[in-house]
Motif scaffolding. Structure first.
Motif, PDB file in Angstrom:
ATOM      1  N   ASN A  40       0.821  -1.214   0.000  1.00  0.00           N
ATOM      2  CA  ASN A  40       0.000   0.000   0.000  1.00  0.00           C
ATOM      3  C   ASN A  40       0.848   1.254   0.000  1.00  0.00           C
ATOM      4  O   ASN A  40       0.405   2.313  -0.422  1.00  0.00           O
ATOM      5  CB  ASN A  40      -0.879   0.028   1.261  1.00  0.00           C
ATOM      6  CG  ASN A  40      -1.913  -1.061   1.222  1.00  0.00           C
ATOM      7  OD1 ASN A  40      -2.828  -1.005   0.416  1.00  0.00           O
ATOM      8  ND2 ASN A  40      -1.761  -2.049   2.062  1.00  0.00           N
ATOM      9  N   ALA A  41       2.059   1.132   0.538  1.00  0.00           N
ATOM     10  CA  ALA A  41       2.908   2.308   0.672  1.00  0.00           C
ATOM     11  C   ALA A  41       4.353   1.880   0.527  1.00  0.00           C
ATOM     12  O   ALA A  41       4.665   0.689   0.550  1.00  0.00           O
ATOM     13  CB  ALA A  41       2.686   2.954   2.048  1.00  0.00           C
ATOM     14  N   ALA A  42       5.240   2.837   0.392  1.00  0.00           N
ATOM     15  CA  ALA A  42       6.659   2.529   0.239  1.00  0.00           C
ATOM     16  C   ALA A  42       7.242   2.080   1.567  1.00  0.00           C
ATOM     17  O   ALA A  42       6.636   2.246   2.623  1.00  0.00           O
ATOM     18  CB  ALA A  42       7.396   3.757  -0.269  1.00  0.00           C
ATOM     19  N   GLY A  43       8.452   1.516   1.495  1.00  0.00           N
ATOM     20  CA  GLY A  43       9.150   1.102   2.697  1.00  0.00           C
ATOM     21  C   GLY A  43       9.614  -0.340   2.644  1.00  0.00           C
ATOM     22  O   GLY A  43      10.482  -0.750   3.410  1.00  0.00           O
ATOM     23  N   GLY A  44       9.054  -1.123   1.742  1.00  0.00           N
ATOM     24  CA  GLY A  44       9.436  -2.527   1.673  1.00  0.00           C
ATOM     25  C   GLY A  44       8.986  -3.235   2.927  1.00  0.00           C
ATOM     26  O   GLY A  44       7.923  -2.943   3.480  1.00  0.00           O
ATOM     27  N   GLN A  45       9.798  -4.180   3.394  1.00  0.00           N
ATOM     28  CA  GLN A  45       9.428  -4.873   4.623  1.00  0.00           C
ATOM     29  C   GLN A  45      10.055  -4.211   5.826  1.00  0.00           C
ATOM     30  O   GLN A  45       9.397  -3.960   6.829  1.00  0.00           O
ATOM     31  CB  GLN A  45       9.868  -6.351   4.554  1.00  0.00           C
ATOM     32  CG  GLN A  45       9.254  -7.131   3.406  1.00  0.00           C
ATOM     33  CD  GLN A  45       7.752  -6.955   3.308  1.00  0.00           C
ATOM     34  OE1 GLN A  45       7.051  -6.891   4.315  1.00  0.00           O
ATOM     35  NE2 GLN A  45       7.247  -6.877   2.088  1.00  0.00           N
ATOM     36  N   ILE A  46      11.362  -3.916   5.743  1.00  0.00           N
ATOM     37  CA  ILE A  46      12.044  -3.418   6.928  1.00  0.00           C
ATOM     38  C   ILE A  46      11.480  -2.084   7.396  1.00  0.00           C
ATOM     39  O   ILE A  46      11.338  -1.837   8.584  1.00  0.00           O
ATOM     40  CB  ILE A  46      13.564  -3.348   6.685  1.00  0.00           C
ATOM     41  CG1 ILE A  46      14.261  -2.818   7.929  1.00  0.00           C
ATOM     42  CG2 ILE A  46      13.913  -2.457   5.504  1.00  0.00           C
ATOM     43  CD1 ILE A  46      15.408  -3.661   8.379  1.00  0.00           C
ATOM     44  N   TYR A  47      11.140  -1.230   6.435  1.00  0.00           N
ATOM     45  CA  TYR A  47      10.569   0.074   6.802  1.00  0.00           C
ATOM     46  C   TYR A  47       9.096   0.127   6.428  1.00  0.00           C
ATOM     47  O   TYR A  47       8.577   1.161   6.019  1.00  0.00           O
ATOM     48  CB  TYR A  47      11.342   1.201   6.127  1.00  0.00           C
ATOM     49  CG  TYR A  47      12.802   1.254   6.517  1.00  0.00           C
ATOM     50  CD1 TYR A  47      13.760   1.659   5.594  1.00  0.00           C
ATOM     51  CD2 TYR A  47      13.228   0.903   7.800  1.00  0.00           C
ATOM     52  CE1 TYR A  47      15.101   1.710   5.936  1.00  0.00           C
ATOM     53  CE2 TYR A  47      14.556   0.943   8.150  1.00  0.00           C
ATOM     54  CZ  TYR A  47      15.492   1.350   7.217  1.00  0.00           C
ATOM     55  OH  TYR A  47      16.827   1.400   7.556  1.00  0.00           O
ATOM     56  N   ARG A  48       8.435  -0.995   6.612  1.00  0.00           N
ATOM     57  CA  ARG A  48       7.036  -1.103   6.251  1.00  0.00           C
ATOM     58  C   ARG A  48       6.204  -0.104   7.040  1.00  0.00           C
ATOM     59  O   ARG A  48       6.352   0.011   8.259  1.00  0.00           O
ATOM     60  CB  ARG A  48       6.567  -2.506   6.561  1.00  0.00           C
ATOM     61  CG  ARG A  48       5.200  -2.815   6.087  1.00  0.00           C
ATOM     62  CD  ARG A  48       5.111  -4.302   5.960  1.00  0.00           C
ATOM     63  NE  ARG A  48       3.755  -4.747   5.865  1.00  0.00           N
ATOM     64  CZ  ARG A  48       3.382  -5.836   5.218  1.00  0.00           C
ATOM     65  NH1 ARG A  48       4.275  -6.578   4.634  1.00  0.00           N
ATOM     66  NH2 ARG A  48       2.122  -6.180   5.170  1.00  0.00           N
ATOM     67  N   GLN A  49       5.341   0.579   6.329  1.00  0.00           N
ATOM     68  CA  GLN A  49       4.506   1.566   7.006  1.00  0.00           C
ATOM     69  C   GLN A  49       3.174   0.931   7.364  1.00  0.00           C
ATOM     70  O   GLN A  49       2.561   0.280   6.543  1.00  0.00           O
ATOM     71  CB  GLN A  49       4.266   2.769   6.085  1.00  0.00           C
ATOM     72  CG  GLN A  49       5.541   3.498   5.735  1.00  0.00           C
ATOM     73  CD  GLN A  49       5.238   4.758   4.962  1.00  0.00           C
ATOM     74  OE1 GLN A  49       4.690   5.711   5.486  1.00  0.00           O
ATOM     75  NE2 GLN A  49       5.583   4.751   3.681  1.00  0.00           N
ATOM     76  N   PRO A  50       2.710   1.139   8.578  1.00  0.00           N
ATOM     77  CA  PRO A  50       1.392   0.632   8.933  1.00  0.00           C
ATOM     78  C   PRO A  50       0.332   1.377   8.131  1.00  0.00           C
ATOM     79  O   PRO A  50       0.590   2.461   7.626  1.00  0.00           O
ATOM     80  CB  PRO A  50       1.258   0.953  10.419  1.00  0.00           C
ATOM     81  CG  PRO A  50       2.532   1.551  10.846  1.00  0.00           C
ATOM     82  CD  PRO A  50       3.328   1.924   9.642  1.00  0.00           C
TER      83      PRO A  50
END
Lengths: 484, 396, 99
Positions: A40-50
């Motif tokens: 739904n948003a950027a960040g991949g997994q490590i910086y996944r955004q809620p």
């Protein structure tokens, strides 16, 4: 930039740290890349955004890395308007300069490219053991995602097992969030960590963080056992019991409500395979990685790779790799001035690679746990293929290649297309075939779609309409074949 | 990259020196009654049938037996719908299919659940009736079902159908299990099966043949060319040419679904076929994928996949909401008239051809093997292959 | 088999009404379908080949272990799909025998 270069259609798959920094470098140079991401948003997994409704302060979500996470998210925000972003979009195939896409509401689509940067990330590497296919068994990454993106603990009394830095990070995060961590069972022995210290000194800050997590867990009386070899996960109806063997060889058991396992990372390489990239076996990673140069160029002149999907070196290296891949694209389309930064990135990455070597020493992939798992251990969860069936295929039919084993046993044919079972299955095949490493048993070939895609009644006629004659010609006509 | 690419690579890897290669190392001389080139289902069944007649056989396969067209095909075990000249050998094969578990030591998921050829129009239904009448003298029994009867019997079918032709004896099996097992059956019957080795050169030698493969010299009285899409490499060495091309079936498969397809499906006219395997996945094909001229690379095709999805939803509405999880293709030798060549070379005594099955050789394989063995052993076969002879491609 | 999912108390968002297998099951804004189901159930669905319960594995859309049905026909990965008001989630993947 010459006008022709400016027209270059650059497509980036993956909006994690690598993809975001690649997009940023291209936009800074005056291009307008397309960025495709499943989330739904950027960040991949490590910086996944809620999701919006679950946003929490970055410090709470990302711990020590919160500034880096925030920087990546802000970089992405700043790019909006300068990139063509397609979120919630799956790239499921790649062939001859075109990506096949699927979006849950918009359906099927196609994305042509002149240059393609694959920043597809990685997932946990796992080793099967009896009982791992039950409900309530997860990866370490899953435990982290649930906490970060959903503000939920998968369980309040988790047992964490496997090896690798993530094992300690997740245990720390769960304990900090209020879980009663039953145990951290690290398959790697204590001596291995000591032996790794010289290489880990290449990144003192990272090493210090690791030491901090260890110390914190000890101070909070979370049991951490080194050299713990998992044997089985049992479910007695009320809880999970992880059976394991300690360094001295004694059988032990630890009860909890969920079990989370992981043994490092496994690069996601299927699109690179479908794009026609060559692979090389990495003895250190014990997996096949895309052949690439220091900047991320692959054997295909129009394809570049970056981030954990190229080489699992973590988020910091991924950011640099994304920028490097973008600069390689720019260099290759005639935009000069990239080399100084490329050189600096290569030097920084060399340090990270040395640290990575330390991690591999400290937390070595215990290949023998996979190779020697009991015959009735389920290796392929999707198709329910056991280690015994794989060994029988090798023994009785002389199969020596993982693709042949897949064809015979169905291992790797299911929904996940061998993401979960592939590396462990290769260990089982190699051991049964008498091969010293999994290099000798070949590489599982990707097949489109890389993830399941739904039936669609209209997609073909829409494609034919938009392509004119092209689509029907491309389909090569209908077959005589079977259905006359 | 597909199984074909995989096998090309495996050939290269294996040629670097493996057990199979070692068996055929330099200065090895092998002599046998028959050399069979190509370890697909046709070559393997031929080797197996020859052994049952007591002839000595060497089977040479450049990759791993049964992994090319014999593995990637749809898996239909189907008599109906074939051009009439194929029916005699198809009928013969059907008898062996009934015995498969004994022959191969495993039923390989063979299930004779019936095959229905769907008719979209009254004209199509009449054509199916005509075929039923033409096929009857060959012993093939077909039931014509009109629209209402079709819907009663197969309520999961789409609505828009004029009827269908049911062959109750037809069904499906797992080609990835059947084909390699035929090679093993041949080996267990005493054939010498050499894998990972290509026949580089073959020539006449006296009354027979001498072939060079991986450093071994193989002398044989008879030579059977079952090299599939690559058969011209053998034929050309004797100055023979055939209009052999290659086709690439676009195959897609779903995730496992609850069992509901109570027959295998085909379609009169254009290409659509589907079957549900025992574990629940539905396999669909009908449209072509893409390949290259050097016969070493092929890929499923997105347009083909989307067309097959669309057709599948039309004929099998229950697939709505399900997912396709994998697609594949392979390289299948094919002739313009849609039939294989099966029979003796018209120019080279002792040379036999059995190739070009156009993706529908799976069911035929065991029958072709027996007919070829009979031909070689007795000089004639009880099975009428007159319509399949290589002679039909001779210049008039 | 007991439920194990635990929401952090400080992070509760507004309730969202969804249905699971025909029963009303309150979820929260920002929940994935996986979170919403595991709040009420110990498992997401039963594996079609073994009938064993499954509750997801990787939570990042890679393992394909968490497929559920929405609104009767559409299949989605529970870990990658956010709940919406009125969503009807079916934990049985069976399509049902078509009439």
């Amino acid at each position: 930039m010459n006008p022709q270069a400016k027209e270059t259609r650059v497509v980036i798959v993956g909006a994690g740290p690598a993809g975001v920094r690649a997009a940023q470098a291209l936009v800074q140079a005056g291009l307008r890349p397309v960025v495709i991401d499943e989330g739904n948003a950027a960040g991949g997994q490590i910086y996944r955004q809620p999701p919006e409704a679950r946003r929490r302060p970055a410090r709470a979500l990302y711990g020590f890395e919160w500034k880096k996470a925030q920087a990546v998210h802000q970089a992405w925000q700043a790019l909006q308007g300068s990139v063509q972003a397609h979120t919630r979009t799956l790239a499921w195939n790649c062939y001859r300069g075109v990506l096949d896409l699927h979006h849950p509401e918009q359906g099927y689509g196609r994305q042509p490219y002149d240059r393609l940067i694959l920043a597809t990330g990685a997932m946990d590497r796992v080793i099967p053991l009896p009982g791992w296919d039950q409900a309530g068994v997860y990866t370490l990454g899953a435990a982290q995602i649930s906490l970060k993106a959903q503000a939920c603990l998968l369980g309040t009394r988790p047992v964490f097992l496997g090896t690798g830095p993530l094992l300690y990070l997740v245990a720390y995060q769960y304990a900090k969030a209020g879980a009663r961590v039953a145990a951290v069972l690290d398959a790697a022995p204590r001596q291995a960590k000591l032996a790794a210290l010289p290489d880990m000194a290449a990144r003192p800050a990272m090493a210090a963080k690791g030491a901090y997590y260890l110390a914190w867990l000890a101070a909070h009386r979370v049991p951490v056992i080194h050299g713990a070899r998992p044997l089985a996960i049992e479910d007695d109806g009320a809880s999970k019991v992880v059976h394991w063997r300690d360094g001295g060889g004694a059988r032990r058991a630890t009860g909890g409500d969920v079990a989370c396992l992981g043994y490092g990372l496994r690069a996601e390489t299927q699109l690179a395979d479908l794009a026609g990239c060559e692979f090389d076996y990495s003895p250190r990673e014990r997996q096949w990685l895309v052949r690439r140069d220091a900047a991320g160029r692959t054997s295909r002149p129009e394809v570049y790779v970056a981030g954990d999907g190229a080489e699992p070196l973590g988020a910091d290296a991924a950011e640099l790799a994304g920028e490097a891949a973008a600069r390689a694209v720019l260099q290759d389309i005639g935009v000069g001035g990239q080399q100084p930064r490329l050189d600096a990135i290569e030097a920084a990455t060399a340090r990270m690679r040395r640290f990575r070597r330390g991690l591999e020493t400290a937390f070595a992939w215990p290949a023998e746990l996979a190779a020697q798992c009991a015959d009735d251990t389920l290796v392929c969860r999707c198709e329910r293929v056991t280690a015994g069936e794989i060994r029988q295929a090798v023994r009785e039919f002389g199969l020596r290649d993982v693709n042949q084993v897949k064809s015979w046993t169905r291992c790797g044919m299911g929904r996940c297309q061998s993401r979960v079972c592939g590396l462990a299955a290769a260990e089982v095949v190699a051991a049964a075939a008498g091969e010293p490493s999994t290099e000798g048993v070949g590489r599982l070939r990707a097949q489109p779609p890389v993830k399941p895609v739904p039936f669609d009644a209209e997609a073909w006629s829409r494609m034919a309409a938009s392509n004119g004659e092209g689509a029907a010609r491309q389909a090569g006509g209908t077959a005589g074949g079977e259905g006359r | 990259m597909t199984q074909a690419d995989t096998m090309a690579r495996a050939v290269a890897d294996l040629a670097a020196g493996t057990a199979a290669g070692i068996a055929a190392r330099a200065s090895t001389r092998i002599a046998a009654d028959v050399l069979v080139v190509g370890g697909g289902i046709v070559g393997s069944a031929t080797a197996w049938a020859l052994r049952r007649r007591g002839l000595s056989v060497v089977l040479v396969e450049r990759g791993k037996a049964g992994m090319q067209a014999s593995s990637v095909n749809f898996g239909g075990v189907r008599q109906q719908g074939r051009k009439l000249p194929e029916l005699p050998v198809s009928r013969r094969a059907r008898r062996i299919w009934s015995d498969l578990a004994r022959v191969l030591g495993s039923d390989c998921e063979f299930a004779a659940i019936g095959h229905v050829r769907l008719a979209r129009s009254e004209a199509d239904l009449q054509a199916l009736q005509a075929y039923r009448d033409q096929a009857a003298p060959y012993g093939l029994e077909l039931d014509i079902l009109d629209g209402p009867a079709l819907r009663r019997r197969y309520p999961w079918l789409g609505r828009d159908l004029a009827g269908g032709s049911l062959c109750a004896e037809d069904g499906h099996a797992n080609p990835r299990l059947v084909s390699p097992r035929f090679a093993r059956a041949a080996a267990e019957a005493g054939a010498r099966v050499i894998e990972g080795t290509a026949v580089e050169r073959v020539e006449r030698a006296g009354d027979g043949f001498l072939a060079h493969a991986g450093g071994a010299a193989i002398a044989s009285r008879w030579l059977v060319n079952c090299a599939g899409a690559w058969s011209m490499a053998i034929a050309r060495q004797f100055g023979e040419t055939f209009p052999l091309g290659a086709i690439y079936p676009n195959m897609i498969v779903t995730e496992p679904l609850p069992a509901f397809m109570t027959c295998c499906l085909g379609l009169y006219g254009t290409g659509f076929y589907a079957r549900q395997v025992g574990r629940g996945s539905v396999v669909i094909g009908g449209v072509r994928a893409s390949g290259n001229d050097s016969l070493d690379s092929c890929r499923p095709n997105t347009a083909a996949t989307l067309k097959e999805m669309s057709d599948a939803l039309h004929f099998i509405p229950a697939l709505a909401g399900a997912n396709v999880i994998r697609s594949w293709t392979g390289i299948e030798g094919a002739f313009p008239d849609g039939m294989p060549v099966v029979g003796p070379s018209t120019r080279v005594p002792g040379l036999f051809h059995a190739f070009g099955f156009g993706g529908h050789g799976f069911q035929l394989g065991p029958g072709v093997g027996e007919a070829m063995a009979e031909l070689i052993d007795r000089g004639e076969t009880d099975t009428d292959i007159s319509g399949l002879l290589p002679a039909r491609f001779d210049a008039p | 088999m007991p439920k194990t999912l635990h929401r952090l108390p400080a992070a509760l968002s507004p309730e969202v009404a969804v249905w699971i297998d025909g029963h009303p099951a309150p979820a929260r804004a920002g929940d994935t379908v996986l979170t919403a189901v595991l709040e009420h159930r110990a498992a997401l669905q039963r594996d079609e080949l073994s009938a064993r319960p499954r509750a997801g594995f990787c939570l990042m859309g890679a393992c394909q272990d968490c497929w559920v049905r929405l609104h009767g026909v559409q299949r989605v990965r529970a870990c990658s799909t956010l709940v919406a008001p009125g969503m009807r989630i079916d934990t049985s993947l069976a399509q049902g025998t078509p009439a």
